[in-house]
Design a protein around this motif. Structure first.
Motif, PDB file in Angstrom:
ATOM      1  N   ARG A   4       0.833  -1.196   0.000  1.00 12.09           N
ATOM      2  CA  ARG A   4       0.000   0.000   0.000  1.00 12.09           C
ATOM      3  C   ARG A   4       0.873   1.252   0.000  1.00 12.09           C
ATOM      4  O   ARG A   4       1.731   1.443   0.862  1.00 12.09           O
ATOM      5  CB  ARG A   4      -0.933  -0.003   1.210  1.00 12.09           C
ATOM      6  CG  ARG A   4      -2.097  -0.965   1.040  1.00 12.09           C
ATOM      7  CD  ARG A   4      -2.747  -1.373   2.334  1.00 12.09           C
ATOM      8  NE  ARG A   4      -3.067  -0.254   3.226  1.00 12.09           N
ATOM      9  CZ  ARG A   4      -3.568  -0.422   4.451  1.00 12.09           C
ATOM     10  NH1 ARG A   4      -3.805  -1.647   4.913  1.00 12.09           N
ATOM     11  NH2 ARG A   4      -3.839   0.621   5.201  1.00 12.09           N
ATOM     12  N   ALA A   5       0.629   2.122  -0.971  1.00 17.55           N
ATOM     13  CA  ALA A   5       1.427   3.340  -1.091  1.00 17.55           C
ATOM     14  C   ALA A   5       1.303   4.226   0.142  1.00 17.55           C
ATOM     15  O   ALA A   5       2.275   4.854   0.569  1.00 17.55           O
ATOM     16  CB  ALA A   5       1.014   4.122  -2.335  1.00 17.55           C
ATOM     17  N   GLY A   6       0.105   4.293   0.730  1.00 14.09           N
ATOM     18  CA  GLY A   6      -0.090   5.112   1.919  1.00 14.09           C
ATOM     19  C   GLY A   6       0.773   4.667   3.073  1.00 14.09           C
ATOM     20  O   GLY A   6       1.275   5.487   3.852  1.00 14.09           O
ATOM     21  N   VAL A   7       0.953   3.352   3.202  1.00 15.50           N
ATOM     22  CA  VAL A   7       1.803   2.807   4.262  1.00 15.50           C
ATOM     23  C   VAL A   7       3.262   3.131   3.983  1.00 15.50           C
ATOM     24  O   VAL A   7       4.011   3.549   4.881  1.00 15.50           O
ATOM     25  CB  VAL A   7       1.599   1.281   4.387  1.00 15.50           C
ATOM     26  CG1 VAL A   7       2.591   0.686   5.380  1.00 15.50           C
ATOM     27  CG2 VAL A   7       0.168   0.973   4.820  1.00 15.50           C
ATOM     28  N   ARG A   8       3.677   2.963   2.729  1.00 16.41           N
ATOM     29  CA  ARG A   8       5.063   3.280   2.371  1.00 16.41           C
ATOM     30  C   ARG A   8       5.368   4.754   2.649  1.00 16.41           C
ATOM     31  O   ARG A   8       6.402   5.100   3.238  1.00 16.41           O
ATOM     32  CB  ARG A   8       5.328   2.976   0.888  1.00 16.41           C
ATOM     33  CG  ARG A   8       5.149   1.527   0.497  1.00 16.41           C
ATOM     34  CD  ARG A   8       5.793   1.208  -0.843  1.00 16.41           C
ATOM     35  NE  ARG A   8       5.278   1.975  -1.963  1.00 16.41           N
ATOM     36  CZ  ARG A   8       4.201   1.670  -2.689  1.00 16.41           C
ATOM     37  NH1 ARG A   8       3.473   0.602  -2.361  1.00 16.41           N
ATOM     38  NH2 ARG A   8       3.824   2.412  -3.722  1.00 16.41           N
ATOM     39  N   GLY A   9       4.459   5.615   2.237  1.00 21.44           N
ATOM     40  CA  GLY A   9       4.685   7.044   2.442  1.00 21.44           C
ATOM     41  C   GLY A   9       4.747   7.412   3.909  1.00 21.44           C
ATOM     42  O   GLY A   9       5.602   8.211   4.332  1.00 21.44           O
ATOM     43  N   ALA A  10       3.863   6.817   4.718  1.00 24.35           N
ATOM     44  CA  ALA A  10       3.862   7.110   6.155  1.00 24.35           C
ATOM     45  C   ALA A  10       5.143   6.616   6.811  1.00 24.35           C
ATOM     46  O   ALA A  10       5.685   7.262   7.717  1.00 24.35           O
ATOM     47  CB  ALA A  10       2.644   6.460   6.809  1.00 24.35           C
ATOM     48  N   ALA A  11       5.635   5.473   6.362  1.00 21.98           N
ATOM     49  CA  ALA A  11       6.878   4.940   6.919  1.00 21.98           C
ATOM     50  C   ALA A  11       8.045   5.881   6.617  1.00 21.98           C
ATOM     51  O   ALA A  11       8.867   6.187   7.494  1.00 21.98           O
ATOM     52  CB  ALA A  11       7.148   3.547   6.353  1.00 21.98           C
ATOM     53  N   TRP A  12       8.108   6.376   5.388  1.00 18.02           N
ATOM     54  CA  TRP A  12       9.178   7.313   5.039  1.00 18.02           C
ATOM     55  C   TRP A  12       9.049   8.618   5.812  1.00 18.02           C
ATOM     56  O   TRP A  12      10.049   9.188   6.257  1.00 18.02           O
ATOM     57  CB  TRP A  12       9.179   7.597   3.538  1.00 18.02           C
ATOM     58  CG  TRP A  12       9.751   6.486   2.716  1.00 18.02           C
ATOM     59  CD1 TRP A  12       9.142   5.768   1.727  1.00 18.02           C
ATOM     60  CD2 TRP A  12      11.077   5.939   2.829  1.00 18.02           C
ATOM     61  NE1 TRP A  12       9.991   4.822   1.222  1.00 18.02           N
ATOM     62  CE2 TRP A  12      11.193   4.905   1.883  1.00 18.02           C
ATOM     63  CE3 TRP A  12      12.167   6.224   3.655  1.00 18.02           C
ATOM     64  CZ2 TRP A  12      12.351   4.153   1.716  1.00 18.02           C
ATOM     65  CZ3 TRP A  12      13.336   5.479   3.497  1.00 18.02           C
ATOM     66  CH2 TRP A  12      13.418   4.468   2.544  1.00 18.02           C
ATOM     67  N   ARG A  13       7.816   9.071   5.989  1.00 20.13           N
ATOM     68  CA  ARG A  13       7.619  10.316   6.746  1.00 20.13           C
ATOM     69  C   ARG A  13       8.105  10.162   8.189  1.00 20.13           C
ATOM     70  O   ARG A  13       8.690  11.073   8.764  1.00 20.13           O
ATOM     71  CB  ARG A  13       6.135  10.706   6.702  1.00 20.13           C
ATOM     72  CG  ARG A  13       5.859  12.109   7.197  1.00 20.13           C
ATOM     73  CD  ARG A  13       4.534  12.633   6.654  1.00 20.13           C
ATOM     74  NE  ARG A  13       3.385  11.836   7.081  1.00 20.13           N
ATOM     75  CZ  ARG A  13       2.694  11.031   6.282  1.00 20.13           C
ATOM     76  NH1 ARG A  13       3.028  10.899   5.014  1.00 20.13           N
ATOM     77  NH2 ARG A  13       1.650  10.351   6.735  1.00 20.13           N
ATOM     78  N   GLY A  14       7.869   8.990   8.775  1.00 20.67           N
ATOM     79  CA  GLY A  14       8.336   8.734  10.127  1.00 20.67           C
ATOM     80  C   GLY A  14       9.848   8.616  10.215  1.00 20.67           C
ATOM     81  O   GLY A  14      10.457   8.956  11.233  1.00 20.67           O
ATOM     82  N   LEU A  15      10.466   8.146   9.151  1.00 22.60           N
ATOM     83  CA  LEU A  15      11.922   7.954   9.150  1.00 22.60           C
ATOM     84  C   LEU A  15      12.690   9.262   9.003  1.00 22.60           C
ATOM     85  O   LEU A  15      13.865   9.345   9.346  1.00 22.60           O
ATOM     86  CB  LEU A  15      12.319   7.007   8.013  1.00 22.60           C
ATOM     87  CG  LEU A  15      12.056   5.522   8.266  1.00 22.60           C
ATOM     88  CD1 LEU A  15      12.051   4.740   6.958  1.00 22.60           C
ATOM     89  CD2 LEU A  15      13.116   4.964   9.230  1.00 22.60           C
TER      90      LEU A  15
END
Length: 308
Positions: free
Chosen positions: A102-113
Motif C-alpha cells: 500500500r502506497a499510503g503505508v510506504r509514504g507514512a513509513a518514510w515520513r516517520g523515518l
C-alpha cells in the motif's frame, strides 16, 4: 485504569485513553499500546495520538502496525505520531514497511523515518525515488534531505526533474546542503518550472546557498507572474549581494503587493550599495509602514558603512 479500558462502553474507554495521555506516566505506554487493539476506532485513534509522547521501539512498533489499520483516521493518527519519534530505535519497524504493497503505508513509513536520520534508510530511500506513487517519492526525498549525504546529490538532482511538481519542489529544497556550483542546474530549471511553487523553491535555494551564478535567472524571476516567486527571488539577490539587480529591484517598489515591496527594499539594504539609495529614498514614502521602516534602516546602514 485497566477496568476502565475494559469497559463495555466505548465512550468510557476513550476517556480512559485521554486520561492516560494527560498523565504523562511512563507506565501508561503498555496500556496505550493495548488500546490500539480496541474494537472501537475512536479508542484506537486516541491511543495512536497519545503514543506520540513515547519515544522508543515499543511505541514505534505498535504505531507501525497501526499504519495498517482498516480505519483511515486511525492509520493517519499513527502516521502523525510516528513523525514525533526521535530515537533511532524507531527506525527498524518503519524500514520494514517501506516496501509495503500500500502506497499510503510506504509514504507514512518514510515520513516517520525523516526525523530519525538513520544511515540505514539511505539506500532504500534512493530506491524509493523510483516508486510509482508520487507521494512516496516525495517522502523519500524528505528522508534524503535530512540525511544531507553528498552521495545523494546526483539522485536529488535527478528528482528535481520528476514528473510530479511536489517531488520536484521537495528535491530542489533538499539540495540546501549542496554547493552553489552543484545546485546551479536545478536552480535554473526550477526557476522556469510551470508550477510557481517549484519556482519559489528554486529562488529560496539560490538565496540559502548564496548561488551568485544564479543572479541572471533571479533577476528574470523578479517579474514572475506569481509575486511569491518574485519576493523570494528578490531576497535571494540580496543574499548574494547582486549589485546588477539594483535597478530591477527598484522597479518593484511600485508593485501593488506590499509584501513584495518589503522584500525588494530588504534586498536593496542587503546589497548595501550606494546605487540603491535613490530607490530606498523613494520607499521611505511608501504607503506601508513596514516598507518605510525597512527603507529607512537600509539607508542608515548604507550611509554608516560609507562613513567608515
Amino acid at each position: 485504569m485497566a477496568e476502565r479500558l475494559a469497559s463495555a462502553d466505548a465512550a468510557e474507554r476513550r476517556v480512559a485513553v485521554l486520561d492516560l495521555a494527560e498523565s504523562a506516566d511512563q507506565g501508561a505506554e503498555p496500556l496505550l499500546v493495548g488500546a490500539l487493539e480496541d474494537r472501537d476506532a475512536g479508542v484506537r485513534r486516541e491511543a495512536a495520538k497519545a503514543l506520540a509522547q513515547f519515544d522508543g521501539r515499543p511505541a514505534a512498533e505498535a504505531l507501525a502496525r497501526t499504519l495498517l489499520d482498516d480505519d483511515a483516521s486511525v492509520a493517519d493518527a499513527a502516521a502523525c505520531s510516528l513523525t514525533e519519534m526521535k530515537s533511532p530505535e524507531a527506525a527498524k519497524p518503519l524500514l520494514a514497511l517501506v516496501a509495503h504493497d500500500r502506497a499510503g503505508v510506504r509514504g507514512a513509513a518514510w515520513r516517520g523515518l525523516r526525523n530519525l536520520r538513520v544511515e540505514a534508510s539511505l539506500k532504500p530511500a534512493l530506491k524509493a525515488l523510483a516508486d510509482p506513487d508520487a507521494r512516496v517519492r516525495r517522502e523519500a526525498v524528505g528522508v534524503l534531505a535530512y540525511l544531507k549525504n553528498v552521495a545523494t546529490l546526483t539522485a536529488l538532482t535527478g528528482a528535481a526533474d520528476d514528473e510530479n511538481f511536489e517531488v520536484r519542489r521537495a528535491a530542489i529544497s533538499a539540495l540546501a546542503f549542496a554547493s552553489s556550483g552543484q545546485a546551479l542546474d536545478p536552480i535554473a530549471k526550477g526557476l522556469s518550472d510551470v508550477h510557481w511553487q517549484v519556482r519559489e523553491a528554486a529562488a529560496i535555494l539560490a538565496g540559502k546557498i548564496k548561488a551568485a551564478g544564479a543572479a541572471p535567472w533571479l533577476v528574470g524571476a523578479l517579474f514572475d507572474e506569481a509575486w511569491q516567486v518574485s519576493g523570494k527571488a528578490a531576497l535571494a539577490l540580496g543574499e548574494i549581494k547582486a549589485r546588477e539587480a539594483i535597478h530591477a529591484l527598484g522597479g518593484l517598489l511600485s508593485h501593488p503587493a506590499s509584501n513584495l515591496r518589503k522584500d525588494a527594499v530588504t534586498a536593496l539594504g542587503e546589497i548595501g550599495h550606494a546605487d540603491a539609495l535613490p530607490y530606498l529614498e523613494q520607499a521611505t514614502m511608501d504607503a506601508d509602514p513596514d516598507v518605510r521602516k525597512i527603507a529607512s534602516w537600509s539607508i542608515h546602514r548604507i550611509l554608516s558603512a560609507r562613513a567608515k
